[in-house]
Design a protein around this motif. Structure first.
Motif, short mmCIF file in Angstrom:
data_model
loop_
_atom_site.label_atom_id
_atom_site.label_comp_id
_atom_site.label_asym_id
_atom_site.label_seq_id
_atom_site.Cartn_x
_atom_site.Cartn_y
_atom_site.Cartn_z
N VAL A 288 -33.36 9.84 60.01
CA VAL A 288 -33.49 11.12 59.30
C VAL A 288 -33.34 12.29 60.28
O VAL A 288 -32.72 13.32 59.94
CB VAL A 288 -34.83 11.18 58.54
CG1 VAL A 288 -35.08 12.56 57.97
CG2 VAL A 288 -34.84 10.14 57.44
N ALA A 289 -33.86 12.15 61.50
CA ALA A 289 -33.72 13.21 62.50
C ALA A 289 -32.25 13.40 62.90
O ALA A 289 -31.80 14.54 63.06
CB ALA A 289 -34.56 12.89 63.73
N VAL A 290 -31.51 12.32 63.03
CA VAL A 290 -30.08 12.42 63.36
C VAL A 290 -29.33 13.13 62.23
O VAL A 290 -28.49 14.00 62.48
CB VAL A 290 -29.48 11.03 63.66
CG1 VAL A 290 -27.97 11.06 63.71
CG2 VAL A 290 -30.04 10.49 64.97
N ILE A 291 -29.64 12.78 61.00
CA ILE A 291 -28.99 13.45 59.85
C ILE A 291 -29.37 14.93 59.83
O ILE A 291 -28.53 15.79 59.55
CB ILE A 291 -29.39 12.75 58.53
CG1 ILE A 291 -28.85 11.32 58.50
CG2 ILE A 291 -28.88 13.53 57.32
CD1 ILE A 291 -29.37 10.49 57.35
N PHE A 292 -30.61 15.25 60.17
CA PHE A 292 -31.05 16.64 60.23
C PHE A 292 -30.26 17.41 61.28
O PHE A 292 -29.82 18.54 61.04
CB PHE A 292 -32.55 16.69 60.53
CG PHE A 292 -33.10 18.09 60.65
CD1 PHE A 292 -33.38 18.82 59.52
CD2 PHE A 292 -33.34 18.64 61.90
CE1 PHE A 292 -33.89 20.11 59.63
CE2 PHE A 292 -33.85 19.92 62.01
CZ PHE A 292 -34.12 20.65 60.87
N LEU B 96 -32.20 20.99 53.46
CA LEU B 96 -33.58 21.29 53.07
C LEU B 96 -34.32 20.03 52.63
O LEU B 96 -35.50 19.85 52.98
CB LEU B 96 -33.59 22.33 51.95
CG LEU B 96 -33.15 23.74 52.35
CD1 LEU B 96 -33.07 24.64 51.13
CD2 LEU B 96 -34.09 24.31 53.39
N VAL B 97 -33.65 19.15 51.91
CA VAL B 97 -34.28 17.89 51.49
C VAL B 97 -34.59 17.03 52.71
O VAL B 97 -35.69 16.46 52.83
CB VAL B 97 -33.40 17.14 50.48
CG1 VAL B 97 -33.91 15.74 50.22
CG2 VAL B 97 -33.30 17.92 49.18
N ILE B 98 -33.64 16.93 53.63
CA ILE B 98 -33.84 16.13 54.85
C ILE B 98 -34.98 16.71 55.69
O ILE B 98 -35.78 15.97 56.27
CB ILE B 98 -32.52 16.05 55.66
CG1 ILE B 98 -31.48 15.22 54.90
CG2 ILE B 98 -32.74 15.48 57.04
CD1 ILE B 98 -31.86 13.77 54.72
N ALA B 99 -35.07 18.04 55.76
CA ALA B 99 -36.15 18.66 56.52
C ALA B 99 -37.51 18.31 55.91
O ALA B 99 -38.46 17.99 56.65
CB ALA B 99 -35.96 20.17 56.55
N LEU C 146 -38.25 14.66 56.68
CA LEU C 146 -38.60 14.50 58.09
C LEU C 146 -40.04 14.95 58.35
O LEU C 146 -40.79 14.28 59.08
CB LEU C 146 -37.63 15.30 58.96
CG LEU C 146 -37.75 15.15 60.46
CD1 LEU C 146 -37.51 13.70 60.88
CD2 LEU C 146 -36.77 16.06 61.16
N ILE C 147 -40.45 16.04 57.74
CA ILE C 147 -41.84 16.50 57.90
C ILE C 147 -42.81 15.46 57.36
O ILE C 147 -43.82 15.14 58.01
CB ILE C 147 -42.02 17.86 57.21
CG1 ILE C 147 -41.27 18.95 57.96
CG2 ILE C 147 -43.50 18.23 57.08
CD1 ILE C 147 -41.18 20.26 57.23
N VAL C 148 -42.52 14.92 56.20
CA VAL C 148 -43.41 13.91 55.60
C VAL C 148 -43.47 12.67 56.46
O VAL C 148 -44.56 12.10 56.70
CB VAL C 148 -42.95 13.58 54.16
CG1 VAL C 148 -43.69 12.38 53.61
CG2 VAL C 148 -43.14 14.78 53.26
N LEU C 149 -42.32 12.21 56.97
CA LEU C 149 -42.31 11.01 57.81
C LEU C 149 -43.10 11.21 59.10
O LEU C 149 -43.82 10.30 59.54
CB LEU C 149 -40.87 10.61 58.14
CG LEU C 149 -40.10 9.92 57.03
CD1 LEU C 149 -38.64 9.74 57.44
CD2 LEU C 149 -40.72 8.58 56.69
N VAL C 150 -42.98 12.36 59.71
CA VAL C 150 -43.73 12.62 60.94
C VAL C 150 -45.22 12.67 60.67
O VAL C 150 -46.03 12.14 61.43
CB VAL C 150 -43.23 13.92 61.61
CG1 VAL C 150 -44.16 14.37 62.72
CG2 VAL C 150 -41.82 13.73 62.16
N LEU C 151 -45.60 13.27 59.54
CA LEU C 151 -47.03 13.35 59.23
C LEU C 151 -47.62 12.00 58.83
O LEU C 151 -48.83 11.78 59.01
CB LEU C 151 -47.26 14.37 58.11
CG LEU C 151 -47.04 15.83 58.50
CD1 LEU C 151 -47.19 16.73 57.28
CD2 LEU C 151 -47.99 16.25 59.60
#
Length: 105
Positions: free
Chosen positions: A59-63, A10-13, A16-21
Motif C-alpha cells: 500500500v505504501a508503494v502504491i501511495f 485519497l483512498v490509499i492514504a 495506509l493510515i488504518v494499516l499503520v494504526l
C-alpha cells in the motif's frame, strides 16, 4: 484522469493510515517478553505481523506511485498558466499599411 488518480490516492492514504494504526508496535513485544501478559515467547513467531507488514509495504508503494503521478500531472497542468503579474503578449500584424484605422463613433 487527474480526478481518478486523486480519488485513488485519497483512498490509499486512508487505508495506509488504518494499516499503520492496526500494527503492533515493537515496544509491545519487549514488554510481553518479560512477563507483560502476552503468550508469545522471546523467540516466538511474529504471527500476523509479517502479513500486515507486507500489505503495508504494498500500500505504501502504491501511495508513493500515486503521489509521484499527481506531482507530474500537476506540473504539466501548471505549464499552461501565466502569471497574473505578467502582461499578455499581443501579436501585431506584419502588414497593417493597407488597412485604414477604425474610428469609433
Amino acid at each position: 484522469m487527474f480526478q481518478i488518480i486523486l480519488a485513488i490516492h485519497l483512498v490509499i492514504a486512508f487505508v495506509l493510515i488504518v494499516l499503520v494504526l492496526l500494527q503492533q508496535g515493537k515496544g509491545a513485544d519487549a514488554g510481553a517478553n518479560f512477563g507483560g501478559g502476552s503468550s508469545q515467547s522471546v523467540f516466538g513467531s511474529s504471527g500476523s505481523n509479517s502479513f500486515m507488514l507486507k500489505v503495508t509495504s504494498v500500500v505504501a508503494v502504491i501511495f508513493f506511485i500515486t503521489s509521484l503521478t499527481l506531482a507530474y500531472l500537476g506540473s504539466e497542468q501548471a505549464k499552461g498558466y501565466q502569471s497574473v503579474v505578467q502582461k499578455p503578449v499581443v501579436e501585431e500584424k506584419a502588414d497593417t499599411s493597407s488597412e485604414e484605422p477604425v474610428v469609433p463613433n
